[in-house]
Scaffold this motif. Structure first.
Motif: not given
Ligand code: PEP
Ligand code: MN
Length: 365
Positions: A180-184, A268-276
């Motif tokens: 799994s890439p787990e891009w964050s 990173p902020e956008l990715i974190n938002q997506l993860e959230l």
């Protein structure tokens, strides 16, 4: 055939002005296979280094574990013929010593080694005072600190020519990826270690040829500094990782189709938002399943009541009422008629089947 003399190839990860493209077979199988692959790849000026695994960490024993030391000379021959710097995986102090002695240009530490600080430290101890570029793959577990820790162990012995390779993470859930890439995680790595170039290994993330392009393009869009891709003259016959390898010809096609300049703004902020948001969806889905299970429990009780009182399973007026009422309710919440219809048809069908089983006295109910 063109023959090059050894030109002491140097790679400086602190000054990459072009994407660092590494290609070559998963494993060095025979001298001929190594040379054949290297010759084909060297025709493409975009390729910057040749890889081949010599010590192969295999999940299960009795798989091909590499030829070890004797295959190092095949790599050196490949470099002499093509001029490409060569790289292989080292997993302990003995491998590292042998690879240095043979004159391998770049070393990499594999995902199964990065998880173990003892192994990383023994490699670092051998490399003290040696000026050699080293690439560190992410650990198999999604643990950013272990990855950073491995880098620090190398930095602590004075190494400054370092790169990180993102090859995906073992995940309990079955996904379409092998790892799994787990891009964050690599994005966070980049934020915390901005000086270390990040290279993507789409082969081990994808685990198959179909997803390879997609993963490679995504990495480039996220501003990665390079790619490591497994290539083999006859991928289906490869002794390891056959499903994910591609021919040097397909590799050249893939590289020319990739867009190296396109950048998407995935901070990173956008990715974190997506993860959230994804986390929220996971929670909501659990609740949906719990509520459906609760509804089925009630349906079971109704089935038992109907059985005791000799009632039929389907009572059409009740079903018409339910459907009308749920439609009105769902529409007022902004859901489409189609969704409500399909959802309730499925729920109703499952309820009827469960009640029928109860009435027949089936043990499955
Ligand atoms: C490899 O590159 O062939 C390999 C074994 O990779 P990883 O350590 O990422 O599994
Ligand atoms: Mn491999």
């Amino acid at each position: 055939m063109q023959t090059f003399t050894t030109i002491s190839p140097v790679v400086d990860f602190n000054q990459l002005d072009e994407p660092f493209l590494v290609a070559g077979p998963c494993s060095a199988e025979t001298e001929e296979q190594v040379l054949e692959t290297a010759r084909e790849l060297a025709k493409n000026p975009k390729v910057k280094a040749f890889r081949a695994g010599i010590w192969k960490p295999r999940t299960r024993p009795n798989a091909f574990e590499g030829h070890g030391g004797p295959a190092l000379s095949w790599l050196i021959k490949a470099r002499e013929e093509t001029g490409l710097p060569v790289t292989t995986e080292v997993a302990n102090a003995a491998h590292t010593e042998e690879a240095l002695k043979a004159g391998v240009d770049i070393l990499w530490i594999g995902a199964r080694t990065t998880v173990n600080p003892f192994s990383v430290q023994e490699i670092a101890d051998v490399l003290k005072g040696v000026d050699i570029p080293v690439m560190v793959k992410n650990p198999v577990t999604p643990d950013l600190q272990l990855w950073i820790g491995a880098m620090e162990r190398l930095q602590n012995v004075g190494l400054t020519n370092l790169a990180a390779i993102h090859r995906g993470f073992t995940s309990f859930e079955k996904t379409k990826f092998r790892n799994s890439p787990e891009w964050s995680i690599p994005i966070e790595f980049k934020r915390l270690m901005p000086g270390i170039p990040l290279i993507c290994d789409p082969s081990h993330i994808a685990g198959n040829r179909v997803l390879l392009f997609h993963v490679a393009q995504k990495a480039l869009d996220l501003d990665y500094s390079g790619l490591m891709i497994e290539t083999h003259p006859r991928p289906d016959e490869a002794w390891s990782d056959a499903k994910q390898q591609i021919t040097p010809e397909d590799y050249a096609g893939m590289i020319s189709n990739l867009s190296f300049k396109r950048k998407v703004i995935e901070t990173p902020e956008l990715i974190n938002q997506l993860e959230l948001l994804r986390g929220k969806i996971d929670g909501i889905d659990t609740k949906i399943l719990e509520i459906i299970a609760e509804r089925m429990d009630v349906v079971r009780s109704i089935g038992e009541y109907k059985k005791e009182n000799g009632l039929t399973v389907l009572q059409i007026n009740r079903w018409s009422d339910i459907f009308e009422n749920r439609l009105k309710n769902g529409l007022s919440m902004g859901l489409t008629e189609d969704l409500i219809h399909q959802l309730y048809e499925l729920i109703h069908l499952q309820s009827i089947e469960l009640q029928e089983k109860i009435i027949r006295g089936s043990s499955e109910a």
